[in-house]
Design an enzyme around this catalytic site. Structure first.
Site, PDB file in Angstrom:
ATOM      1  N   GLY A  57      -5.074  13.624   7.054  1.00 62.34           N
ATOM      2  CA  GLY A  57      -3.873  12.692   6.680  1.00 62.34           C
ATOM      3  C   GLY A  57      -2.726  13.416   7.538  1.00 62.34           C
ATOM      4  O   GLY A  57      -1.587  13.320   7.058  1.00 62.34           O
TER       5      GLY A  57
ATOM      6  N   SER B   1      -5.563  18.543  -8.204  1.00 66.46           N
ATOM      7  CA  SER B   1      -4.179  18.520  -9.103  1.00 66.46           C
ATOM      8  C   SER B   1      -3.524  17.128  -8.676  1.00 66.46           C
ATOM      9  O   SER B   1      -3.338  16.715  -7.632  1.00 66.46           O
ATOM     10  CB  SER B   1      -3.194  19.495  -9.008  1.00 66.46           C
ATOM     11  OG  SER B   1      -1.789  19.179  -9.842  1.00 66.46           O
TER      12      SER B   1
ATOM     13  N   ASN C 222      -0.420  16.623  -9.207  1.00 71.07           N
ATOM     14  CA  ASN C 222       0.898  16.753  -8.786  1.00 71.07           C
ATOM     15  C   ASN C 222       0.827  18.199  -8.380  1.00 71.07           C
ATOM     16  O   ASN C 222       0.452  19.035  -9.158  1.00 71.07           O
ATOM     17  CB  ASN C 222       2.027  16.617  -9.572  1.00 71.07           C
ATOM     18  CG  ASN C 222       3.076  16.386  -8.798  1.00 71.07           C
ATOM     19  OD1 ASN C 222       3.649  17.368  -8.447  1.00 71.07           O
ATOM     20  ND2 ASN C 222       3.912  15.222  -9.036  1.00 71.07           N
TER      21      ASN C 222
ATOM     22  N   HIS D 118       8.627   5.637  -8.183  1.00 75.70           N
ATOM     23  CA  HIS D 118       8.207   6.188  -6.906  1.00 75.70           C
ATOM     24  C   HIS D 118       8.743   5.026  -6.018  1.00 75.70           C
ATOM     25  O   HIS D 118       9.123   4.069  -6.247  1.00 75.70           O
ATOM     26  CB  HIS D 118       6.688   6.107  -6.810  1.00 75.70           C
ATOM     27  CG  HIS D 118       6.123   7.732  -7.397  1.00 75.70           C
ATOM     28  ND1 HIS D 118       5.954   7.402  -8.885  1.00 75.70           N
ATOM     29  CD2 HIS D 118       5.942   8.769  -7.060  1.00 75.70           C
ATOM     30  CE1 HIS D 118       5.258   8.686  -9.125  1.00 75.70           C
ATOM     31  NE2 HIS D 118       5.418   9.451  -8.122  1.00 75.70           N
ATOM     32  N   HIS D 119       8.549   5.468  -4.888  1.00 74.75           N
ATOM     33  CA  HIS D 119       9.125   4.583  -3.506  1.00 74.75           C
ATOM     34  C   HIS D 119       8.306   3.372  -3.496  1.00 74.75           C
ATOM     35  O   HIS D 119       7.256   3.179  -4.029  1.00 74.75           O
ATOM     36  CB  HIS D 119       9.087   5.188  -2.329  1.00 74.75           C
ATOM     37  CG  HIS D 119       7.747   5.858  -2.034  1.00 74.75           C
ATOM     38  ND1 HIS D 119       6.574   5.497  -1.367  1.00 74.75           N
ATOM     39  CD2 HIS D 119       7.004   7.039  -2.194  1.00 74.75           C
ATOM     40  CE1 HIS D 119       5.612   5.840  -1.376  1.00 74.75           C
ATOM     41  NE2 HIS D 119       5.649   7.363  -2.003  1.00 74.75           N
TER      42      HIS D 119
ATOM     43  N   LYS E 157       4.176   3.248  -2.417  1.00 72.64           N
ATOM     44  CA  LYS E 157       3.461   3.841  -3.224  1.00 72.64           C
ATOM     45  C   LYS E 157       2.231   2.677  -3.658  1.00 72.64           C
ATOM     46  O   LYS E 157       2.495   1.985  -4.074  1.00 72.64           O
ATOM     47  CB  LYS E 157       3.786   4.510  -4.536  1.00 72.64           C
ATOM     48  CG  LYS E 157       2.796   5.428  -5.291  1.00 72.64           C
ATOM     49  CD  LYS E 157       3.290   6.509  -6.267  1.00 72.64           C
ATOM     50  CE  LYS E 157       2.276   7.179  -6.848  1.00 72.64           C
ATOM     51  NZ  LYS E 157       1.469   7.735  -6.131  1.00 72.64           N
TER      52      LYS E 157
END
Length: 252
Positions: free
Chosen positions: A8, A109, A111, A142-143, A146
């Site tokens: 990515g 995880s 986060n 969130h933005h 997302k």
């Protein structure tokens, strides 16, 4: 020196990772994986993991569930550790990740922020003290780009509370379709999408005549990138297994 491959690399988190790793002396980016092969700021980028030809001690993944599914066989075949930062994965894919961890070091995880993982521990502590007399609600923001909702972090925080209560809670993601009194053993999770919000998570413990609020706000994606880099360096030296931020924090 830890050699890192970024899956990515062309995305927003990929760019942040490259910038932050360039400032460190304990690791470097040796290759990237993305939809289109080529080069990014002098870093070779491949679309097929098999074209990595042995590059990299560890992979950091900030991509998509589909890309994660494609990289797992490569990690298995070449015994390459991987740090998984992608959220929104299915139960089936999560099972494949667990299976991979039996032969390859895997760090997963929802986060990578140290602060969020501290928040999860505080939620456990608050739940243990307050008990079921306090209703639990989680609001995540969130933005507008997302894709998944609720966020993986919101679910992680809900799970932290639920684990402290032996799985007694169930989750509710919206109440507009049901006209009924709130079940005391539910955790409500609400999602906001808008603008350029990096990440905001608020956990409310609502009791008689008082509300305790635990909150974390991320102002920059660098907090996630820094955690992922530290996880990669940590994981590169580990034996096969499934690791998370609690493991990393415990060894700090």
């Amino acid at each position: 020196m830890t050699d890192i491959v970024i899956q990515g690399i062309g995305g927003r988190m990929g760019h942040v990772l490259c910038d932050m790793i360039a400032q460190r002396e304990d690791c470097r980016v040796v290759a990237g994986i993305d939809l289109h092969a080529g080069e990014q700021n002098g870093i070779p980028v491949v679309s097929n993991p098999e074209d990595l030809v042995g590059r990299g001690d560890v992979i950091i993944d900030f991509s998509s569930p589909a890309a994660v599914e494609k990289i797992l066989p490569y990690c298995e075949a070449h015994k390459v550790p991987i740090v998984l930062c992608t959220t929104g994965m299915s139960d089936e894919l999560n099972l494949k990740i667990v299976q991979l961890s039996r032969s390859v070091p895997v760090f997963k995880s929802a986060n990578m922020s140290l602060g969020i993982n501290l928040l999860a521990e505080l939620c456990k502590r608050a739940s243990a003290i307050l008990g079921s007399a306090y209703d639990v609600e989680i609001v995540e923001q969130h933005h507008h780009n997302k894709l998944d909702a609720p966020s993986g972090t919101a679910l992680m925080l809900a799970d932290a509370v639920n684990e402290e209560n032996n799985g007694a809670y169930h989750y509710v993601y919206g109440r507009s379709s049901v006209r009924a009194k709130r079940d005391p053993m539910e955790i409500g999770i609400s999602s906001v999408r808008g603008g350029s919000i990096v990440g905001d998570h608020e956990v409310l413990f609502c009791g008689p005549d008082e509300v305790i609020t635990l909150k974390h706000t991320a102002y920059s994606r660098s907090v996630f990138a820094n955690g992922a880099i530290n996880a990669a360096i940590y994981l590169a030296k580990k034996e096969p297994g499934l690791y998370n931020m609690s493991d990393l924090i415990s060894e700090r």
